[in-house]
Design an enzyme around this catalytic site. Structure first.
Site, mmCIF file in Angstrom:
data_model
loop_
_atom_site.group_PDB
_atom_site.id
_atom_site.type_symbol
_atom_site.label_atom_id
_atom_site.label_comp_id
_atom_site.label_asym_id
_atom_site.label_seq_id
_atom_site.Cartn_x
_atom_site.Cartn_y
_atom_site.Cartn_z
ATOM 1 N N MET A 9 0.857 -1.195 0.000
ATOM 2 C CA MET A 9 0.000 0.000 0.000
ATOM 3 C C MET A 9 0.890 1.242 0.000
ATOM 4 O O MET A 9 1.275 1.747 1.048
ATOM 5 C CB MET A 9 -0.922 -0.011 1.222
ATOM 6 C CG MET A 9 -1.735 -1.280 1.378
ATOM 7 S SD MET A 9 -2.834 -1.252 2.823
ATOM 8 C CE MET A 9 -1.625 -1.177 4.166
ATOM 9 N N ASP A 10 1.193 1.743 -1.182
ATOM 10 C CA ASP A 10 2.164 2.823 -1.307
ATOM 11 C C ASP A 10 1.495 4.080 -1.866
ATOM 12 O O ASP A 10 0.618 3.991 -2.734
ATOM 13 C CB ASP A 10 3.297 2.386 -2.240
ATOM 14 C CG ASP A 10 4.524 3.275 -2.119
ATOM 15 O OD1 ASP A 10 4.568 4.110 -1.202
ATOM 16 O OD2 ASP A 10 5.431 3.136 -2.959
ATOM 17 N N GLY A 11 1.914 5.244 -1.364
ATOM 18 C CA GLY A 11 1.464 6.504 -1.936
ATOM 19 C C GLY A 11 0.606 7.362 -1.037
ATOM 20 O O GLY A 11 0.094 8.400 -1.479
ATOM 21 N N THR A 177 0.992 -0.250 -5.588
ATOM 22 C CA THR A 177 0.456 1.012 -6.092
ATOM 23 C C THR A 177 1.542 2.075 -6.216
ATOM 24 O O THR A 177 2.692 1.866 -5.833
ATOM 25 C CB THR A 177 -0.647 1.522 -5.149
ATOM 26 O OG1 THR A 177 -0.097 1.695 -3.833
ATOM 27 C CG2 THR A 177 -1.799 0.534 -5.069
#
Length: 230
Positions: A9-11, A177
């Site tokens: 879960m990136d960003g 992501t």
């Protein structure tokens, strides 16, 4: 449909900065995206979702993230119990605040018999850490004459990895992501034959449409597990 989906879960922080918001707003939006993904997995027959919350190597904004983690568990636990969702946590829990360790332990205990769906949250986790802790455990068992050196094989190592908490330890697909094209030390052993899906969408904007794209891509691939076509 993959039985096990893994997500980096990136960003969250970039999402907040683009909107002139504090980083905390991005993390809170990320929690909402995670809840939606859990609901979709339950509805569509995915059995296990493993999410990379934050790594062993990257303890930033720790105080806020710990409070958000505690808040999320408290607010979602009763719903997870009623929905038959099992909660598990992997990673070096010794680095977490005592109150959070106790909260996680309670959540795991209260949901351990749930079988509809399993949410595995990787906190203070890394793939290298996981392999090292497995090796240490096996070494201690050899020292204690519980196992012999010649008994050490792939199966034994897999039993000692932290993903032994699930019946489906190997993700069918890994979703990452925010345009990054790397696995960032996540589930290194378990991803040996996993399909990868990289998406430009920042995690707080990841929703049903993006998940459908990932699952459709997975279903169109021919999985050979290292074998050649006949």
């Amino acid at each position: 449909m993959p039985r096990h989906v893994a997500v980096i879960m990136d960003g969250n922080v970039r999402w907040a900065r683009q909107r002139g918001l504090p980083s905390s707003a991005g993390h809170e939006a990320g929690v909402r995206s995670l809840r939606e993904l859990v609901e979709l997995c339950c509805r569509w027959g995915v059995k296990v979702l493993t999410v990379f919350a934050f790594s062993y190597d990257n303890w930033v904004e720790v105080e806020f993230l710990m409070k958000l983690f505690e808040k999320s568990i408290k607010s979602e636990l009763e719903g997870f119990i009623s929905e038959g969702i099992r909660i598990s946590m992997i990673g070096d829990s010794s680095r977490l605040p005592k109150t959070l360790q106790e909260l996680v332990s309670d959540a795991e205990d209260r949901t351990k018999n749930n079988s509809n769906f399993q949410l595995i949250v990787a906190v203070s986790y890394s793939g290298k850490y996981d392999v090292v802790q497995a090796c240490k455990s096996i070494a201690q068992k050899v020292k204690d004459d519980v196992v012999r050196r010649d008994d050490i094989d792939k199966s034994l190592i897999e039993q000692e990895l932290e993903t032994s908490c699930t019946d489906y330890p190997y993700p069918g697909i890994l979703i990452r992501t925010s345009r990054e094209l790397r696995v960032s030390n996540f589930l290194l052993w378990q991803l040996a034959y996993t399909e990868f899906f990289f998406v430009q969408t920042l995690w707080p904007d990841f929703g049903k449409a993006e998940f459908v794209d990932a699952l459709t891509s997975f279903q169109q691939r021919k999985r050979r597990y290292g074998r050649r076509d006949s």
